[in-house]
Scaffold this active site. Structure first.
Site, short mmCIF file in Angstrom:
data_model
loop_
_atom_site.label_atom_id
_atom_site.label_comp_id
_atom_site.label_asym_id
_atom_site.label_seq_id
_atom_site.Cartn_x
_atom_site.Cartn_y
_atom_site.Cartn_z
N ASP A 236 7.41 -46.79 31.58
CA ASP A 236 7.27 -46.06 32.84
C ASP A 236 6.55 -46.89 33.89
OD1 ASP A 236 8.56 -43.86 31.88
OD2 ASP A 236 6.74 -42.69 31.48
N ARG B 11 13.12 -41.87 18.66
CA ARG B 11 12.42 -41.13 17.62
C ARG B 11 13.07 -39.77 17.41
NH1 ARG B 11 6.05 -39.91 17.18
NH2 ARG B 11 6.43 -38.82 19.12
N ASP C 165 2.21 -45.50 29.56
CA ASP C 165 3.55 -45.78 29.02
C ASP C 165 4.08 -47.07 29.67
OD1 ASP C 165 6.14 -44.05 27.71
OD2 ASP C 165 6.58 -45.74 29.03
N1 URA Z 1 4.08 -46.89 24.04
C1 URA Z 1 3.57 -47.03 25.28
O1 URA Z 1 4.31 -47.35 26.22
N2 URA Z 1 2.27 -46.83 25.47
C2 URA Z 1 1.43 -46.49 24.48
O2 URA Z 1 0.22 -46.33 24.73
C3 URA Z 1 1.96 -46.34 23.18
C4 URA Z 1 3.29 -46.55 22.99
#
Ligand code: URA
Length: 210
Positions: free
Chosen positions: A204, A105, A201
Site C-alpha cells: 500500500d 491467504r 503495509d
Molecule cells: N506485510 C506488510 O506489508 N506489512 C507488515 O507489517 C506485515 C506484512
C-alpha cells in the site's frame, strides 16, 4: 553466506529505512527509498558470488580481469510488494533472470495459496534471490521457497527490508539452508500480522493503495 541472518547495519540503509517508516513519507519517495535500499542489500547478498577472469585489453595492455562466473542469477519477486525490491536490484544486476511467485491467504485455512508461478529455467544452476520487503509470519516466504525448491532451486537467499522474530524463526525451521538478509529486525507482530514498529503495509505504501 554462512550466517542464517544478516542485518545490514550500514548507516545509509538505516537512515533510508527511518525515512520509509515515517508515515508522512509520500508514496513516490517511499518507492525511491526502497529502490535505493534494495541496491545496498543486493551489494551485501551478492558479496560472495563466484568469480572468474576474462582476457581483455585496456588502452594500455592486456590483462586477466575479474568477471562473474556461472549462470546468471535469478531474482524472484514475491508479489506484489516484492516488485519494489526487484526494480532496484534489477538496475544493479541488469542481466539477472526474473521470476514471480503470487500467493494469497485462504480466508478459512489462513494458508498461502499459489495463484501465479513463473520462474527462469535451470534454477538448479543459479543463485536464486527471493525478494519480499516484509518477513512477517514467514508463511508466504516459506511457501514461496517450497515452490522454488520444487522447481529445482538449491542455492537460495531471501532478501527483505524488515523481519519479525516470528518470521525469522519460521524460516529457520522450514528452510535453515536459506540465508536471510534484512535491513532490520523489529520487535514483534501485532494481532493482524503486521510488523511493529514496522512501516505499515509495504504494498500500500509503495503503490498508494489502502
Ligand atoms: N506485510 C506488510 O506489508 N506489512 C507488515 O507489517 C506485515 C506484512
Amino acid at each position: 553466506m554462512s550466517e542464517h541472518l544478516t542485518v545490514v547495519t550500514h548507516p545509509l540503509v538505516q537512515h533510508k529505512l527511518t525515512l520509509m517508516r515515517d508515515k508522512n513519507t509520500p508514496t513516490a519517495v517511499f518507492r525511491q527509498l526502497l529502490r535505493e535500499i534494495s541496491q545496498l542489500l543486493a551489494y551485501e547478498i551478492t558479496r560472495e558470488l563466484d568469480m572468474t577472469t576474462k582476457r581483455i585489453e585496456t588502452p594500455l595492455t592486456a590483462m586477466d580481469a575479474p568477471v562473474l562466473a556461472g549462470k546468471k542469477l535469478a531474482l524472484i519477486s514475491i508479489l506484489r510488494a516484492g516488485n519494489g525490491l526487484l526494480d532496484g536490484v534489477l538496475e544493479l544486476i541488469p542481466l539477472a533472470r526474473v521470476g514471480f511467485v503470487g500467493l494469497y491467504r485462504d480466508e478459512e485455512t489462513l494458508e498461502p495459496v499459489q495463484y501465479y508461478f513463473k520462474v527462469p529455467t535451470e534454477l538448479e544452476d543459479r543463485l536464486v534471490v527471493a525478494v519480499d520487503p516484509m518477513l512477517a509470519t514467514g508463511n508466504s516466504a516459506v511457501a514461496a521457497i517450497d515452490l522454488l525448491k520444487k522447481a529445482g532451486a538449491r542455492n537460495i537467499r531471501f532478501m527483505c527490508l524488515l523481519a519479525a522474530p516470528e518470521g525469522i524463526a519460521r524460516m529457520k525451521e522450514a528452510h535453515p539452508d536459506v540465508p536471510i538478509v534484512t535491513a532490520a529486525v523489529d520487535e514483534r507482530l501485532n494481532e493482524h500480522g503486521y510488523i511493529v514498529p514496522g512501516l505499515g503495509d509495504a504494498g500500500d505504501r509503495m503503490y498508494g493503495t489502502r
